[in-house]
Design an enzyme around this catalytic site. Structure first.
Site, PDB file in Angstrom:
ATOM      1  N   PHE A 172       0.806  -1.217   0.000  1.00 31.83           N
ATOM      2  CA  PHE A 172       0.000   0.000   0.000  1.00 31.83           C
ATOM      3  C   PHE A 172       0.842   1.271   0.000  1.00 31.83           C
ATOM      4  CE2 PHE A 172      -2.790  -3.084   2.167  1.00 31.83           C
ATOM      5  CZ  PHE A 172      -3.948  -2.938   1.424  1.00 31.83           C
ATOM      6  N   ALA A 173       2.049   1.204   0.553  1.00 32.12           N
ATOM      7  CA  ALA A 173       2.821   2.414   0.838  1.00 32.12           C
ATOM      8  C   ALA A 173       3.032   3.256  -0.425  1.00 32.12           C
ATOM      9  CB  ALA A 173       4.171   2.035   1.441  1.00 32.12           C
ATOM     10  N   TYR A 186       1.014  10.766 -10.581  1.00 32.98           N
ATOM     11  CA  TYR A 186       0.537   9.719  -9.678  1.00 32.98           C
ATOM     12  C   TYR A 186       0.137   8.481 -10.466  1.00 32.98           C
ATOM     13  CZ  TYR A 186      -2.776   7.168  -6.740  1.00 32.98           C
ATOM     14  OH  TYR A 186      -3.451   6.181  -6.078  1.00 32.98           O
TER      15      TYR A 186
END
Length: 327
Positions: free
Chosen positions: A72-73, A140
């Site tokens: 997840f990081a 992103y």
């Protein structure tokens, strides 16, 4: 199964950790606590550390005989990624690539990746399927897509399988109100709307009112965080070396910014002050999932399939924790 969860003290990570533990798995949570919260996970499962310290990660993989990683990081603010791409390429791609290679060296054969609908960019057709072209429009999304491609190359070359879960908009909180969404600064619409309703911020700013959508505001597919967590469990159960899986995770229904505001007013009984502003760089007009593949192949079915049901759990969390975990 012995599982390392990176970023496991964060919003989605902590809900997934809770489900993994309930399922009897041996879980090690690795989190820097830059964005995560110590209170969100059991203390005996948490190891505080940063992904840039790859030797520390390597030691955990060996010491705990890790069989699978749920990753997840990451940084996840679209606007920030546009303003500071170096930060995103370093944290969302460079460090995960180091993690991936340590997994290879230590015989970890299952990897579930927290990807995003942002890899699709501005889709020509909605709902979005897994075969929709991935053309991200912000750093992103670009970093997440680059890592997806690295995972596929590793699965081709090594005894390794992965699943990329392309999230739409995670929302809501645990049904008992014990864990939920707490970011500083807050960038997600639903908690921002609730904060505006309760007077913790002066208003909600609507970024763009002239999009080609029914009411001119951006449309997003909101999926409950516990339903999202359940998809990770199903993916782990399915994975085997050589598998290259990718699934959209959403409820298949889009809601505009104005619809979110109206629903929040209905759920809370409070007025949400609004300020209209210009479009924000990197925001596609509409992102709505087709999760048919996830439903058919993994048997996934959301428990919360309406925005109102999702918002009710978010409101329960915010009422109980008006200052987040610090409260």
């Amino acid at each position: 199964m012995r599982i390392l969860v990176t970023g496991g003290a964060g919003y989605i990570g902590s809900h997934t950790v809770r489900q993994l533990i309930a399922g009897g798995h041996e879980v090690v949570v690795y989190d820097s606590l830059e964005l995560g919260h110590r209170q969100a996970v059991p203390a005996d499962r948490l190891v505080v550390g940063d992904l840039r310290d790859i030797d520390h990660v390597d030691q955990l993989l060996v010491a705990h005989r890790i069989e699978a990683v749920v990753h997840f990081a990451a940084y996840a603010a679209v606007g920030e990624s546009v303003a500071h791409p170096a930060k995103y390429y370093t944290n969302n791609l460079l460090y995960p690539l180091q993690l991936l290679d340590r997994c290879r060296r230590n015989g970890v054969q299952k990897f579930v990746f927290s990807s995003t609908a942002a890899t699709y960019g501005v889709p020509e057709v909605v709902p979005i399927t897994e075969t929709t072209r991935q053309l991200p429009v912000n750093p992103y999304g670009a970093t997440k897509l680059a890592f997806e491609r690295a995972l596929a190359d590793y699965a081709d070359a090594y005894p390794f399988g992965f699943c990329a879960l392309r999230y739409f908009n995670a929302a809501g909180a645990a049904a008992d109100g014990s864990i939920g969404e707490d970011h500083t600064p807050e960038t997600h619409l639903i908690p921002i709307v609730i904060q505006a309703a309760t007077g913790k911020r002066p208003h909600v700013e609507i970024f763009g009112t002239d999009y080609p959508t029914p009411d001119g505001t951006c449309v997003r597919d909101y999926v409950h965080v516990d339903d999202l967590a359940a998809a990770h469990i199903l993916a782990l159960d399915k994975l085997a070396p050589g598998m290259k899986l990718a699934y959209n995770v959403g409820i298949g229904r889009g809601y505009s910014v104005r619809e979110v505001i109206r629903t929040a007013e209905d759920v809370t009984g409070l007025k949400v002050p609004v300020k209209e502003g210009p479009r924000r760089a990197g925001d596609p007009p509409s992102l709505v999932a087709s999760a048919d593949k996830l439903r058919a192949e993994l048997g996934w079915a959301p428990q919360y399939d309406t925005l109102k049901a999702i918002l009710e759990t978010a409101w329960r969390w915010h009422k109980a924790h008006p200052n987040g975990y610090d409260g």
